[in-house]
Design a protein around this motif. Structure first.
Motif, PDB file in Angstrom:
ATOM      1  N   VAL A 400       0.836  -1.201   0.000  1.00 51.32           N
ATOM      2  CA  VAL A 400       0.000   0.000   0.000  1.00 51.32           C
ATOM      3  C   VAL A 400       0.872   1.253   0.000  1.00 51.32           C
ATOM      4  CG1 VAL A 400      -1.635   1.369   1.351  1.00 51.32           C
ATOM      5  CG2 VAL A 400      -2.037  -1.059   1.021  1.00 51.32           C
ATOM      6  N   THR A 401       1.967   1.228   0.772  1.00 51.75           N
ATOM      7  CA  THR A 401       2.828   2.418   0.794  1.00 51.75           C
ATOM      8  C   THR A 401       3.446   2.680  -0.580  1.00 51.75           C
ATOM      9  OG1 THR A 401       4.530   0.999   1.726  1.00 51.75           O
ATOM     10  CG2 THR A 401       3.402   2.468   3.235  1.00 51.75           C
ATOM     11  N   THR A 402       3.824   1.602  -1.291  1.00 49.17           N
ATOM     12  CA  THR A 402       4.360   1.801  -2.643  1.00 49.17           C
ATOM     13  C   THR A 402       3.285   2.389  -3.555  1.00 49.17           C
ATOM     14  OG1 THR A 402       5.756  -0.121  -2.301  1.00 49.17           O
ATOM     15  CG2 THR A 402       5.584   0.699  -4.536  1.00 49.17           C
ATOM     16  N   ILE A 404       0.840   4.248  -2.703  1.00 48.48           N
ATOM     17  CA  ILE A 404       0.654   5.665  -2.349  1.00 48.48           C
ATOM     18  C   ILE A 404       1.659   6.539  -3.108  1.00 48.48           C
ATOM     19  CG2 ILE A 404       0.917   7.372  -0.487  1.00 48.48           C
ATOM     20  CD1 ILE A 404      -0.322   5.336   1.415  1.00 48.48           C
ATOM     21  N   ALA A 405       2.920   6.109  -3.110  1.00 45.41           N
ATOM     22  CA  ALA A 405       3.943   6.880  -3.835  1.00 45.41           C
ATOM     23  C   ALA A 405       3.621   6.932  -5.330  1.00 45.41           C
ATOM     24  CB  ALA A 405       5.324   6.289  -3.605  1.00 45.41           C
ATOM     25  N   ALA A 408       0.779   9.400  -6.031  1.00 42.47           N
ATOM     26  CA  ALA A 408       1.252  10.792  -5.987  1.00 42.47           C
ATOM     27  C   ALA A 408       1.951  11.139  -7.292  1.00 42.47           C
ATOM     28  CB  ALA A 408       2.200  10.995  -4.811  1.00 42.47           C
ATOM     29  N   LEU A 409       2.776  10.223  -7.784  1.00 43.21           N
ATOM     30  CA  LEU A 409       3.485  10.450  -9.041  1.00 43.21           C
ATOM     31  C   LEU A 409       2.520  10.574 -10.209  1.00 43.21           C
ATOM     32  CD1 LEU A 409       6.601   8.147  -9.376  1.00 43.21           C
ATOM     33  CD2 LEU A 409       6.480  10.611  -9.492  1.00 43.21           C
TER      34      LEU A 409
ATOM     35  N   ALA B 148       4.900  16.017  -5.627  1.00 45.60           N
ATOM     36  CA  ALA B 148       4.617  14.584  -5.552  1.00 45.60           C
ATOM     37  C   ALA B 148       5.345  13.966  -4.363  1.00 45.60           C
ATOM     38  CB  ALA B 148       5.035  13.896  -6.851  1.00 45.60           C
ATOM     39  N   VAL B 151       3.507  15.049  -1.171  1.00 45.81           N
ATOM     40  CA  VAL B 151       2.217  14.369  -1.056  1.00 45.81           C
ATOM     41  C   VAL B 151       2.397  12.906  -0.662  1.00 45.81           C
ATOM     42  CG1 VAL B 151       0.236  13.542  -2.390  1.00 45.81           C
ATOM     43  CG2 VAL B 151       0.968  15.900  -2.605  1.00 45.81           C
ATOM     44  N   SER B 152       3.411  12.245  -1.268  1.00 43.61           N
ATOM     45  CA  SER B 152       3.560  10.836  -0.928  1.00 43.61           C
ATOM     46  C   SER B 152       4.081  10.678   0.504  1.00 43.61           C
ATOM     47  CB  SER B 152       4.459  10.113  -1.938  1.00 43.61           C
ATOM     48  OG  SER B 152       5.701  10.725  -1.998  1.00 43.61           O
ATOM     49  N   ILE B 156       2.030   8.512   3.213  1.00 42.46           N
ATOM     50  CA  ILE B 156       2.655   7.413   3.948  1.00 42.46           C
ATOM     51  C   ILE B 156       2.504   7.626   5.461  1.00 42.46           C
ATOM     52  CG2 ILE B 156       4.891   6.375   4.506  1.00 42.46           C
ATOM     53  CD1 ILE B 156       5.578   6.789   1.492  1.00 42.46           C
ATOM     54  N   TYR B 159      -1.105   6.805   6.408  1.00 41.12           N
ATOM     55  CA  TYR B 159      -1.388   5.372   6.358  1.00 41.12           C
ATOM     56  C   TYR B 159      -0.715   4.626   7.505  1.00 41.12           C
ATOM     57  CZ  TYR B 159      -1.727   0.577   4.735  1.00 41.12           C
ATOM     58  OH  TYR B 159      -1.990  -0.764   4.658  1.00 41.12           O
ATOM     59  N   GLY B 211       8.965   4.892  -2.061  1.00 45.53           N
ATOM     60  CA  GLY B 211       7.976   3.822  -2.044  1.00 45.53           C
ATOM     61  C   GLY B 211       8.574   2.487  -1.659  1.00 45.53           C
ATOM     62  N   VAL B 214      10.379   2.354   2.215  1.00 42.18           N
ATOM     63  CA  VAL B 214       9.426   2.334   3.325  1.00 42.18           C
ATOM     64  C   VAL B 214       8.851   0.917   3.475  1.00 42.18           C
ATOM     65  CG1 VAL B 214       7.365   2.986   2.048  1.00 42.18           C
ATOM     66  CG2 VAL B 214       7.542   3.596   4.420  1.00 42.18           C
TER      67      VAL B 214
END
Lengths: 474, 329
Positions: A400-402, A404-405, A408-409, B148, B151-152, B156, B159, B211, B214
């Motif tokens: 999920v964290t990936t 999210i990134a 955003a991209l 970006a 925001v990410s 994170i 979440y 991404g 993490v």
């Protein structure tokens, strides 16, 4: 067991579907891979147009589309980006100079007067151009692919446009004098539409003169956009005394709503003296693009191969099963790219290759857990089960964290960056499915064969005391 | 294999600080250099300009007889008022030339192309590459990339706070900053030493590092959380030590498989992706390092500082905090 069997069937169906899709649906390659030009046009405010509104953008986009049609490029794309930019993609363009020249200028709208004695000739020329345009539309369809015929037809259209323009003479009335153009219904009841025009004071005077001299003669007003005739209305005899005064006029042509709107937008585009500037040009020669594809494919296969070998050597039987689901993963992901119409760019390929490396992560997590359980003395079957069960929360959170990134991209990035985010994000989602469902089903299938139920196939150093226990199956 | 993560944490922290500091020094040097004037050597994507690459058409007779001479090209550029442009002869047998100049419009570019072709030989249009980027585009790329990134980070944090607790999320972000800083610092050094430039793909690489790394942190945190739930009476140092060691093989193997695919891109992929792959290789390696040695030790350090070293006791009787923290190593 019933559930396993239906899952197995589902996986099989998906794989066959994926292979079918990959073979049948052509992959869309980005301009960096197939060669071509990508231009970003910046629409700039001017003295008269101080703000770039969506209405302005629509008009400018129409003008640009018209010009690209004039270039005769097949499968071109024009998109609005942000508030004041247009992205133009011209695949396979071999002459970027010409494209830049044609696309970069301000639109020229011109109202001209038909020369006396040219009535019959105009009808003939007009007919010729209609036929050429119909042929052009046919040639520009995706897959028609006959570049030579397209270029030839294009040249013919150009000659035809020039011949038509020859029949008109300038009057000094131009787009600068046109304030607005819009579509309106011809009457309250009917479904016929007109296009209404409004001129500024100077334009009104010129227009009155023009209409006065043409009224009742049968000769028309030539409305030309970038030297291309877009409309040729005639003026009724009743205006012979004074011409059409007051600065307003209506073109009656029994248009459909769509046609009327189209003409109005074209006129507006020409009326706006907004300069367009090319702020970005990325052109890649066709051979160069092909070379990139080839090298990237080698890199992808090389990477996949190394990962496959590593997994079998390190994780043995589960590694082999992970390899199988990794191959399934690659097929499914690639098929979903083609199904969703993802345009594959170089960074996109990198995202895909990277997602192969990352797809292994879930399997590694599960197998490490399985080994721990085995070492703790659990039976083989239960170790495998709890390996999947206990690794799930880690897999979910980390993926999920990936995503999210990637999201955003995708939302904030542009062009190539978005391609990368989409392919990586999609890859991560598919990898969740293959790691959890595919690997698990295949693993349980393998465990149903007694010959494969040996703990040493799973973990090299299971304590001897556990060996007997590990043989027990539920 | 067993690591002493907690005991030697000052060592791990100093290694990171040292790398980050050297990166910062390189960025400061870059900034003062008149030819760079930025922390990293920016490519065309960010500063604008025109880059053209031509390759000789070898199907023409006698066209590819001799390699392209940089001197000839430079002389020609000087004549056209483009002195100070960078010229590189590239490709197999030195038959291609890449020129980077200020932004040229169509006419200027066509003129340059024509005179080059006259002096050097006929070029093959199917291998030509043209990039013209206006300065405003570069700014857009940069701001949208930074946005970006922010925001990410925010996504994170939200979440992880929701799935774990806020202090986990915060330390994970600290580790991410670490990875991003190290990668940026390394590229600053590469820019000084080898003239490596960063383009828009570099921003993409940074986000991917965020991404991915993490990911690693989350797996270790997941283990810490699990151990704490099972044994609430254990000291946080122990818990972290064990969690890191239990997930160590996984961290190494995962990083290894990703590095395998990345090095395959680095060695076999197209020229455009080389620096991208390199950035990811540095970032992912540092990501694994920071998950193991930074994110986890920071979490333990923070919990001890706040008297939560033993969750069961901290929750039950806050009065015991003082005696708990006296156990600190």
């Amino acid at each position: 067991m019933q559930r396993q069997r239906s899952l197995l069937a589902l996986i099989l169906v998906l794989v066959i579907g994926a292979i079918f899709t990959i073979v049948q649906v052509p992959t869309r390659l980005g301009l960096d891979l197939q060669g071509g030009s990508q231009l970003t046009l910046q629409v700039k405010p001017s003295e008269t147009v101080k703000e770039i509104t969506p209405r302005v953008m629509e008009a400018v986009q129409r003008v640009v589309e018209g010009r690209i049609n004039g270039l005769g490029v097949s499968e071109s794309v024009v998109q609005t980006v942000g508030e004041d930019q247009l992205l133009v993609q011209l695949p396979g363009v071999s002459d970027p100079e010409q494209a830049e020249r044609v696309l970069g200028g301000t639109a020229q709208l011109d109202f001209r007067q038909q020369k006396p004695g040219s009535e019959a000739q105009l009808a003939v020329e007009f007919q010729v151009r209609q036929e050429l345009l119909a042929k052009q539309a046919e040639l520009q369809k995706p897959g028609a692919g006959n570049e030579a015929a397209l270029a030839e037809n294009q040249a013919a259209i150009k000659r035809s446009n020039a011949a038509i323009a020859e029949l008109f003479e300038r009057t000094g009335l131009t787009g600068e004098n046109l304030q607005d153009a819009s579509a309106e219904p011809a009457s309250a009841s009917g479904n016929s539409w007109n296009v209404s025009l409004r001129f500024d004071p100077k334009g009104a005077t010129l227009f009155a003169e023009l209409t006065k001299s043409l009224a009742g003669t049968g000769r028309s007003i030539g409305i030309l956009l970038d030297d291309r005739l877009i409309s040729a209305p005639t003026v009724g005899v009743q205006f012979a005394q004074t011409g059409i005064t007051g600065g307003g006029a209506v073109i009656e042509g029994r248009f459909t709503a769509e046609e009327a709107n189209d003409l109005a937008v074209q006129l507006r585009g020409g009326a706006l003296p907004v300069p367009v500037e090319i702020v970005e040009n990325r052109t890649v020669g066709a051979t160069l693009g092909r070379d990139s594809v080839q090298r990237s494919i080698y890199a992808g296969l090389g990477g996949l191969f190394l990962v496959l070998i590593f997994m079998v050597v390190y994780y043995r039987l589960p590694g082999a099963i992970a390899d199988l689901s990794l191959v399934i993963y690659s097929l499914l992901t690639f098929a979903s790219f083609t199904l969703l119409g993802v345009t594959l760019t170089l960074p996109g390929i990198a995202g895909f290759i990277l997602s192969i490396g990352m797809a292994v992560d879930a399997n590694v997590l599960i197998f490490e857990r399985t080994r721990e359980e085995l070492r703790a003395g659990k039976t083989l079957y239960r170790s495998v089960e709890s390996g999947f069960y206990r690794a799930f929360s880690s897999i979910l959170d980390s993926n999920v964290t990936t995503v999210i990134a990637c999201a955003a991209l995708f939302w904030l990035g542009a062009g190539l960056v978005r391609g990368f985010a989409l392919t990586l994000g999609l890859g991560v989602v598919v990898s969740m499915f293959t790691a959890i469902t595919c690997s698990r089903t295949l693993m349980l299938l393998a465990l149903s064969f007694p010959a494969l139920r040996k703990p040493e196939f799973f973990c090299p150093q299971v304590p001897a005391s556990n060996q007997s226990k590990a043989e027990v199956t539920p | 294999m067993k690591l002493n993560v907690m005991k030697r944490r000052s060592l791990w922290w100093s290694i990171s600080l040292l790398i980050i500091l050297s990166g910062l020094v390189a960025m400061a040097i870059s900034w003062t250099r008149p030819d760079i004037k930025a922390p990293l050597r920016p490519s065309l994507d960010f500063v604008g300009g025109t880059r053209i690459q031509f390759e000789l058409d070898c199907t023409q007779p006698n066209n590819c007889d001799k390699p392209i001479n940089v001197g000839n090209v430079r002389e020609l550029l000087d004549q056209q008022g483009l002195a100070g442009s960078s010229i590189q002869v590239v490709g197999q047998d030195q038959r291609a030339v890449s020129i980077r100049t200020k932004t040229l419009n169509v006419d200027e570019r066509t003129k340059l192309q024509a005179s080059l072709s006259e002096a050097i030989g006929k070029f093959d249009p199917t291998t030509t590459q043209i990039d013209t980027v206006g300065p405003s585009i570069g700014r857009q790329l940069f701001t949208s990339g930074m946005l970006a990134l922010i925001v990410s980070f925010a996504g994170i944090i939200v979440y992880l706070s929701f799935r774990f607790q806020f202090d986990y999320a915060f330390m994970a972000i600290v580790a991410l900053f670490h990875d991003v800083l190290v990668t940026v610092g390394m590229f600053s050094i590469l820019g000084l030493v080898f003239g490596t430039e960063v383009d828009s793909l570099f921003i993409v690489a940074l986000l991917t590092i965020v991404g991915f790394s993490v990911n690693d942190t989350v797996v270790i945190y997941d283990r810490i959380r699990e151990t704490i739930t099972l044994n609430p009476e254990r000291h946080i140092d122990d818990v972290v030590e064990e969690a890191v060691n239990q997930t160590l093989t996984r961290s190494i193997n995962t990083t290894l498989t990703v590095l395998l695919t990345l090095s395959s891109i680095f060695f076999f992929g197209g020229e455009t992706l080389k620096n991208f792959a390199l950035a990811l290789i540095i970032g992912f390696t540092m990501g694994a390092y920071s998950s193991i040695f930074i994110a986890s030790t920071l979490l333990a350090w923070w919990r001890k500082r706040n008297g939560q070293a033993i969750p069961a006791m901290a929750a039950g009787s806050p009065a015991l905090d003082a005696s708990v923290s006296s156990e600190d190593a």
